[in-house]
Scaffold this motif. Sequence first.
Motif, PDB file in Angstrom:
ATOM      1  N   LEU A 279       0.815  -1.211   0.000  1.00 53.04           N
ATOM      2  CA  LEU A 279       0.000   0.000   0.000  1.00 53.04           C
ATOM      3  C   LEU A 279       0.850   1.263   0.000  1.00 53.04           C
ATOM      4  CD1 LEU A 279      -3.015   0.884   0.215  1.00 53.04           C
ATOM      5  CD2 LEU A 279      -2.721   0.888   2.698  1.00 53.04           C
ATOM      6  N   LEU A 280       1.989   1.194   0.679  1.00 49.82           N
ATOM      7  CA  LEU A 280       2.858   2.363   0.788  1.00 49.82           C
ATOM      8  C   LEU A 280       3.971   2.375  -0.254  1.00 49.82           C
ATOM      9  CD1 LEU A 280       2.981   2.692   4.645  1.00 49.82           C
ATOM     10  CD2 LEU A 280       2.106   4.361   3.031  1.00 49.82           C
ATOM     11  N   ASN A 281       3.852   1.462  -1.242  1.00 51.71           N
ATOM     12  CA  ASN A 281       4.838   1.434  -2.325  1.00 51.71           C
ATOM     13  C   ASN A 281       6.242   1.141  -1.797  1.00 51.71           C
ATOM     14  OD1 ASN A 281       5.559   1.596  -5.054  1.00 51.71           O
ATOM     15  ND2 ASN A 281       6.045   3.769  -4.925  1.00 51.71           N
ATOM     16  N   TYR A 282       6.331   0.231  -0.834  1.00 54.70           N
ATOM     17  CA  TYR A 282       7.614  -0.172  -0.278  1.00 54.70           C
ATOM     18  C   TYR A 282       8.140  -1.404  -1.017  1.00 54.70           C
ATOM     19  CZ  TYR A 282       7.217   2.828   3.880  1.00 54.70           C
ATOM     20  OH  TYR A 282       7.136   3.895   4.742  1.00 54.70           O
ATOM     21  N   ILE A 283       9.450  -1.513  -1.080  1.00 49.96           N
ATOM     22  CA  ILE A 283      10.103  -2.714  -1.601  1.00 49.96           C
ATOM     23  C   ILE A 283      11.181  -3.142  -0.609  1.00 49.96           C
ATOM     24  CG2 ILE A 283       9.647  -2.151  -4.020  1.00 49.96           C
ATOM     25  CD1 ILE A 283      12.613  -1.296  -4.251  1.00 49.96           C
ATOM     26  N   THR A 284      11.772  -4.303  -0.865  1.00 48.36           N
ATOM     27  CA  THR A 284      12.773  -4.864   0.038  1.00 48.36           C
ATOM     28  C   THR A 284      14.070  -5.151  -0.712  1.00 48.36           C
ATOM     29  OG1 THR A 284      11.015  -5.969   1.297  1.00 48.36           O
ATOM     30  CG2 THR A 284      13.242  -6.781   1.632  1.00 48.36           C
ATOM     31  N   TYR A 285      15.188  -4.765  -0.113  1.00 51.32           N
ATOM     32  CA  TYR A 285      16.472  -5.282  -0.592  1.00 51.32           C
ATOM     33  C   TYR A 285      17.129  -6.037   0.559  1.00 51.32           C
ATOM     34  CZ  TYR A 285      19.376  -1.607   1.667  1.00 51.32           C
ATOM     35  OH  TYR A 285      20.029  -0.796   2.565  1.00 51.32           O
ATOM     36  N   PHE A 286      18.132  -6.850   0.236  1.00 49.18           N
ATOM     37  CA  PHE A 286      18.731  -7.733   1.231  1.00 49.18           C
ATOM     38  C   PHE A 286      20.238  -7.500   1.356  1.00 49.18           C
ATOM     39  CE2 PHE A 286      15.104  -9.923  -0.685  1.00 49.18           C
ATOM     40  CZ  PHE A 286      14.362 -10.250   0.443  1.00 49.18           C
ATOM     41  N   THR A 287      20.732  -7.680   2.576  1.00 51.13           N
ATOM     42  CA  THR A 287      22.171  -7.828   2.782  1.00 51.13           C
ATOM     43  C   THR A 287      22.384  -9.266   3.258  1.00 51.13           C
ATOM     44  OG1 THR A 287      21.890  -6.843   5.000  1.00 51.13           O
ATOM     45  CG2 THR A 287      22.707  -5.416   3.253  1.00 51.13           C
ATOM     46  N   VAL A 288      23.339  -9.934   2.637  1.00 53.08           N
ATOM     47  CA  VAL A 288      23.527 -11.373   2.881  1.00 53.08           C
ATOM     48  C   VAL A 288      24.973 -11.643   3.275  1.00 53.08           C
ATOM     49  CG1 VAL A 288      23.280 -13.698   1.902  1.00 53.08           C
ATOM     50  CG2 VAL A 288      21.793 -11.841   1.097  1.00 53.08           C
ATOM     51  N   GLY A 289      25.164 -12.294   4.418  1.00 52.98           N
ATOM     52  CA  GLY A 289      26.510 -12.647   4.863  1.00 52.98           C
ATOM     53  C   GLY A 289      26.446 -13.747   5.909  1.00 52.98           C
ATOM     54  N   LYS A 290      27.607 -14.201   6.346  1.00 52.03           N
ATOM     55  CA  LYS A 290      27.665 -15.274   7.341  1.00 52.03           C
ATOM     56  C   LYS A 290      27.151 -14.817   8.702  1.00 52.03           C
ATOM     57  CE  LYS A 290      28.859 -19.166   5.621  1.00 52.03           C
ATOM     58  NZ  LYS A 290      27.887 -20.273   5.781  1.00 52.03           N
ATOM     59  N   THR A 297      13.722  -2.262   4.311  1.00 55.97           N
ATOM     60  CA  THR A 297      12.562  -1.642   3.668  1.00 55.97           C
ATOM     61  C   THR A 297      12.922  -0.263   3.136  1.00 55.97           C
ATOM     62  OG1 THR A 297      11.054  -2.780   5.164  1.00 55.97           O
ATOM     63  CG2 THR A 297      10.199  -0.858   4.028  1.00 55.97           C
ATOM     64  N   ILE A 298      12.612  -0.034   1.860  1.00 55.66           N
ATOM     65  CA  ILE A 298      12.812   1.285   1.264  1.00 55.66           C
ATOM     66  C   ILE A 298      11.604   1.623   0.387  1.00 55.66           C
ATOM     67  CG2 ILE A 298      15.334   1.162   1.266  1.00 55.66           C
ATOM     68  CD1 ILE A 298      15.153   0.525  -1.771  1.00 55.66           C
ATOM     69  N   THR A 299      11.483   2.880   0.025  1.00 51.58           N
ATOM     70  CA  THR A 299      10.430   3.297  -0.893  1.00 51.58           C
ATOM     71  C   THR A 299      10.838   2.971  -2.320  1.00 51.58           C
ATOM     72  OG1 THR A 299       9.886   5.108   0.604  1.00 51.58           O
ATOM     73  CG2 THR A 299       9.031   5.266  -1.642  1.00 51.58           C
ATOM     74  N   ASN A 300       9.906   2.449  -3.089  1.00 47.71           N
ATOM     75  CA  ASN A 300      10.172   2.119  -4.488  1.00 47.71           C
ATOM     76  C   ASN A 300      10.651   3.365  -5.231  1.00 47.71           C
ATOM     77  OD1 ASN A 300      10.287   0.630  -6.815  1.00 47.71           O
ATOM     78  ND2 ASN A 300       8.088   0.559  -7.148  1.00 47.71           N
TER      79      ASN A 300
END
Length: 366
Positions: A279-290, A297-300
């Motif tokens: 609804l708020l036009n949010y998207i997700t990115y990931f940080t991946v490590g051991k 969460t960021i805005t598109n």
Amino acid sequence: MSLQCGIVGLPNVGKSTLFNAVSSAKAQSANFPFCTIEPNVGTITVPDERINKLTEIADPENVVPTTIEIVDIAGLVKGASKGDGLGNQFLGNIRSTHAILHVLRCFDDDNIIHVDGSVDPIRDKEIIDTELQLKDLETLDNRISKTQKQARTGGDKDALKALEVCEQFKAHLEKGLNARSLEMDAERRALIADLSLLTDKPVMYVCNVDPDSANNGNQYVEKVREVVKDEDAEILIISAAIESEIAELESFEDRQLFLEELGLENSGVEKLIQGAYNLLNYITYFTVGKKEVRAWTITNGMKAPQAAGVIHTDFEKGFIRAEVITYDDYVELGSESACRDAGKLRVEGKEYIVKDGDCMHFRFNV
């Protein structure tokens, strides 16, 4: 970026039942815990299979999913805008949320008496709309009075522009329309963004139906669709009765079996959470490590430096570059090193617009 959604609705529409289902640890996926901050606020994870898959691959020490806060906003009665009931508290609570989940009763049940004596979701919607519109008009009148003085005494051009925008919104609200339905460019809208107009917040109408209508809705839902078609609002069909039954089941497997028997792919709670996120036009990115796999969460439409700033302001101030792997490439090749060897790790600069599902590292210097 903390997302907070307020659940609103008249008494006996299923709001509390729905909130209790959302607030149940059993209502969650099998992977992540639930915690309650205070009785009327629940912090709940956003369902996302991608973080489960990345966790399987990286086997980290810690996993941090995306969360949202659901707030049960009580106290709405006719006259809330004037402070009746818990009116002022109710309206203050709703002002602090990012989006509104408006629960409408779309089921018949003689055992559950409606506060107004009959089932009519359109009337219920209008009651809440009216209270919010009246409060917005009060807010606008106060700003208009203040801005008129600035415009007259100092000839402030910005004040004149803001005054014009305020008067446009006021005229729109006086027609009984919500602020979100007023067509206006983002630049002009931003002039009064600090007012946080209640009827300008993104809204999802949650149609609480009987269990037999959970898949396709009913005549009440169709009426709601017709009324809100020009509002830039979303509609979700959900059965609070089903959700409360799901919340009683002990295991994740039992819940999945129960849904299958009803012909439902996902629980209503899951759809509600995901819908609120979208609804708020949010998207997700990931940080991946051991050490950690984490969803951010960021805005598109956000660029790489701003996305980095969500982790820490120093990342944005000293941004040099971002190293990016798409989620699909990460899962297909199975590790960061394999992606690097296959030429699937890209180096992006300050103008890169982050995509949903990007797996990222940031290089910075401060």
